[in-house]
Design a protein around this motif. Sequence first.
Motif, PDB file in Angstrom:
ATOM      1  N   GLU A   1      15.186  12.380  15.542  1.00  0.00           N
ATOM      2  CA  GLU A   1      16.596  12.594  15.879  1.00  0.00           C
ATOM      3  C   GLU A   1      17.133  10.928  16.201  1.00  0.00           C
ATOM      4  OE1 GLU A   1      17.635  15.278  18.956  1.00  0.00           O
ATOM      5  OE2 GLU A   1      16.283  16.931  17.742  1.00  0.00           O
ATOM      6  N   SER A   2      16.360  10.162  16.594  1.00  0.00           N
ATOM      7  CA  SER A   2      16.796   8.721  16.910  1.00  0.00           C
ATOM      8  C   SER A   2      16.982   7.941  15.645  1.00  0.00           C
ATOM      9  CB  SER A   2      15.667   8.007  17.651  1.00  0.00           C
ATOM     10  OG  SER A   2      14.488   8.161  17.003  1.00  0.00           O
TER      11      SER A   2
ATOM     12  N   SER B   1      20.200   5.709  15.684  1.00  0.00           N
ATOM     13  CA  SER B   1      20.047   4.790  16.749  1.00  0.00           C
ATOM     14  C   SER B   1      19.253   3.750  16.325  1.00  0.00           C
ATOM     15  CB  SER B   1      20.205   5.296  18.183  1.00  0.00           C
ATOM     16  OG  SER B   1      19.001   5.897  18.229  1.00  0.00           O
ATOM     17  N   ASP B   2      18.386   4.030  15.614  1.00  0.00           N
ATOM     18  CA  ASP B   2      17.262   3.248  15.298  1.00  0.00           C
ATOM     19  C   ASP B   2      17.373   2.509  14.089  1.00  0.00           C
ATOM     20  OD1 ASP B   2      15.605   4.267  17.245  1.00  0.00           O
ATOM     21  OD2 ASP B   2      14.352   5.275  16.099  1.00  0.00           O
TER      22      ASP B   2
END
Length: 82
Positions: free
Chosen positions: A61-62, A65-66
Amino acid sequence: MNTLTLDALIEFLNESNGYDDPIEAGPEVLDSPFDALGCDSLTLLNAISKIERTYQTELPESVTSDAKTPRELIDLVNARLS
C-alpha cells in the motif's frame, strides 16, 4: 511479461489518465516526479492497479509514497517480480 518497462508504465499511466495530456517517452521521464508528469493520485492508483493485474503481483500500500518517479516505481515493481 516478467519485467515492467518504462514504455509499459507510460501506457498504464496514459490509459489511467484517459489519454488526456499523454506522457511522451523520453530520458527525462524516468526521474521526473509523477506530479510533474501530470499524474494525480487517482491516475497513479489506477495505473498501479493495472500493473498488479497485468503482472499478477500485489504491491504494498505504501507504493504511492515510496515511489515518487517512474524509475522508483519500475524498480519497486521489478524487485517484487524477481
